[in-house]
Design an enzyme around this catalytic site. Structure first.
Site, PDB file in Angstrom:
ATOM      1  N   CYS A  93       0.796  -1.229   0.000  1.00 11.64           N
ATOM      2  CA  CYS A  93       0.000   0.000   0.000  1.00 11.64           C
ATOM      3  C   CYS A  93       0.829   1.279   0.000  1.00 11.64           C
ATOM      4  O   CYS A  93       0.722   2.105  -0.909  1.00 11.64           O
ATOM      5  CB  CYS A  93      -0.918   0.013   1.225  1.00 11.64           C
ATOM      6  SG  CYS A  93      -1.982  -1.427   1.382  1.00 11.64           S
ATOM      7  N   HIS A 148      -2.454   6.580   4.189  1.00 14.97           N
ATOM      8  CA  HIS A 148      -1.401   5.569   4.325  1.00 14.97           C
ATOM      9  C   HIS A 148      -0.118   5.941   3.598  1.00 14.97           C
ATOM     10  O   HIS A 148       0.626   5.079   3.192  1.00 14.97           O
ATOM     11  CB  HIS A 148      -1.912   4.220   3.812  1.00 14.97           C
ATOM     12  CG  HIS A 148      -1.265   3.064   4.531  1.00 14.97           C
ATOM     13  ND1 HIS A 148      -1.517   1.757   4.211  1.00 14.97           N
ATOM     14  CD2 HIS A 148      -0.377   3.026   5.548  1.00 14.97           C
ATOM     15  CE1 HIS A 148      -0.835   0.958   4.991  1.00 14.97           C
ATOM     16  NE2 HIS A 148      -0.133   1.706   5.824  1.00 14.97           N
TER      17      HIS A 148
END
Length: 557
Positions: A93, A148
């Site tokens: 991610c 993130h």
């Protein structure tokens, strides 16, 4: 400027919290002249840009790649746009998101180690929000969803700092005694705005409210919508599970239902673009951030490997571009495209400017996508990880004295792909694997045992996209050239920063929420001063708030 929540009446007519208006086709949607300004006002020449980033969607987990999962909206958007069939991201991610925002590779921009990308990102690195706003786009570009990675994340409207917690309560736990709330509105925890909605619905509503509050004829809009779906935990409204009773594997069934819910969300977003006057001048980009995780229901078949690996299943992503502005609609782009290319491509498309000294790794690939021209990109450095050196048989000798093959690395040049070290979980996971009740049963998996002692592989990805035939022994001259290219790239890398975990990041020390936690001495003194008065005035603590909120939600359900 910040975009405020729109009145509920503006969007309840087409987004209903429990039923989703999915029966209506966008071809028959009745357009009303809302928030479009004066009808004689000159429209923008710059396109609106909507970037949709989804989490952990596998290569096969879309209808047009042969999946059993029904994705009519994604299939139609892709069919009427351009499918990106040679499109790459990073295997995890944070690296994908940082590279998306900066147009630079991890090995160069100091976010070298994937698991620490969030901590080591350089705040001074240029990001596409800061670059685009020098054009005619809003100074505060609206975004919502999972962050993130980016320091720009604090400017998002409604966001998850980490985005892998509970889809309803928006709490995330990293282990015993380390749990916290993971939803923000701007720079503050979204306690008041949180109504316990399923995150896919919540982020779509927020995106639509942004569309409703903006005048598409007066100013171009860049909307970054980063969904939590379909990352674990596997949670989904029960009505979507009904569609997949025929899938016996519970993980796969829940995952399929989550993808269908996501597909409905994209439909509602598309309808809103039409309703509010954006669609005809909008470019929609859809992308997954990495490959799927089979042990959490995802499928990358027929590609090899999974999320967190450098096999094609970990890094070749689902992606497409949909827009009335495309010249070659209904086509497939087989040119090489990488996630770093979106930075220069979208900035140029938005008529922004790129400083010559940025030294971006990305290329402007709009002509390749829209008109079918060859891609300016000829290679991709997937990664060099100097910390991960677990290949027992790796050595300088195996790398012809040019490269230590114990180091995990992957490089694509033209048709060729080279891997060294331990690339990660290397099975092919065919669809019949999910016919069993337990994913731990690997009976159906195709496993390769003869390469356990290897530390170097070479594939012709164009001829062998499934990485079944290693040809490193047949083309040693290609191997040597690519090892030299790896060594050249490695010279540009800065030392890896891999800090140890800091207990001060525990939410219990930060008002019960995940988020920025580092404070200098002056900030600590101010916080101690404020806490003194807060404690003595008897205000409700975050623990009490959290407890009360959980009790309310249990009563609702």
């Amino acid at each position: 400027m910040f975009f405020l929540w729109a009145p509920v009446s503006l969007f309840l007519s087409f987004v209903i919290s429990h039923t989703w208006s999915v029966q209506m086709s966008w071809d028959t949607w009745r357009t009303e002249p809302r928030n479009q300004g004066d009808e004689f006002e000159k429209p923008n020449s710059q396109p609106h840009i909507v970037f949709i980033l989804v989490d952990d969607q596998g290569f096969r987990d879309v209808g047009y790649h042969g999946s059993e999962i029904k994705t009519p909206t994604l299939d139609r958007l892709a069919a009427q746009g351009v499918k990106l069939e040679n499109y790459y991201v990073q295997p995890l991610c944070s690296p994908s998101r940082s590279q998306l925002m900066t147009g630079s590779k991890n090995v160069i921009d100091t976010t070298c180690h994937p698991s620490k990308a969030l901590k080591s990102q350089q705040v001074s690195d240029p990001h596409w929000p800061s670059t685009l706003h020098h054009s005619s786009f809003p100074a505060q570009l609206p975004s919502t969803g999972k962050c993130h990675a980016s320091p720009e994340a604090k400017r998002s409207r409604l966001r998850y700092p980490y985005g892998s917690g509970d889809y309803y309560s928006h709490y995330k736990c990293e282990g015993p005694g380390m749990c916290g709330y993971d939803l923000y509105e701007g720079e503050e925890a979204a306690w008041e705005q949180d109504h316990g909605l399923y995150s896919t619905v919540m982020f779509t509503r927020k995106a639509i409210s942004i569309l409703a509050s903006h005048n598409p004829r007066k100013q171009p809009l860049f909307l970054y919508l980063a969904y939590q779906a379909v990352h674990s935990p596997l949670q989904v409204p029960a009505r979507y599970l009904e569609r997949y009773k025929g899938i016996p594997n519970l993980h796969r069934r829940k995952y399929a239902a989550m993808v269908s819910c996501l597909d409905d969300a994209i439909l509602n977003l598309t309808l809103a673009l039409k309703r509010y006057g954006y669609y005809d001048n909008t470019v929609i980009v859809y992308s997954s951030d990495n490959g799927g995780q089979p042990f959490a229901g995802g499928s990358n078949w027929p590609l090899r490997g999974s999320k967190a690996t450098y096999w094609e299943g970990g890094i070749r992503a689902v992606g497409f571009v949909h827009s009335p502005l495309l010249l070659n609609k209904g086509t497939k782009c087989r040119s090489l495209v990488h996630v770093t290319d979106w930075f220069p491509t979208l900035v140029s498309l938005g008529e922004g400017t790129l400083d010559e000294d940025l030294n971006l790794d990305g290329y402007d690939v709009w002509e390749s996508i829209s008109e079918g021209y060859p891609s300016p990109r000829q290679d991709i450095l997937h990664n060099i990880d100097p910390i991960y050196i677990k290949a027992k048989n790796g050595s300088w000798k195996a790398g012809y004295g040019l490269w230590n093959t114990a180091i995990q690395a992957a490089l694509r040049v033209g048709h060729w792909k080279l891997l060294t070290g331990v690339p990660g979980y290397s099975d092919w996971v065919p669809p019949q694997t999910f016919s069993s009740q337990r994913l731990t049963n690997r009976y159906h998996n195709e496993r390769i045992r003869w390469d356990r002692g290897k530390s170097i592989w070479l594939f012709n990805i164009t001829a062998d996209p499934y990485e079944r035939v290693d040809v490193s022994q047949h083309y040693p001259h290609i191997v040597k050239k690519m090892l030299m290219r790896l060594a050249q790239y490695n010279k540009t890398a800065v030392p890896v920063r891999y800090p140890a975990k800091d207990l001060r990041s525990n939410p219990q020390y930060n008002s019960g929420v995940w988020g920025p936690w580092y404070k200098d001495e002056k900030e600590q003194e101010e916080e101690q001063y404020n806490n003194f008065f807060t404690n003595h005035l008897g205000k409700t603590s975050w623990k009490d708030k959290s407890k009360n909120r959980k009790l309310k939600r249990k009563m609702k359900h």
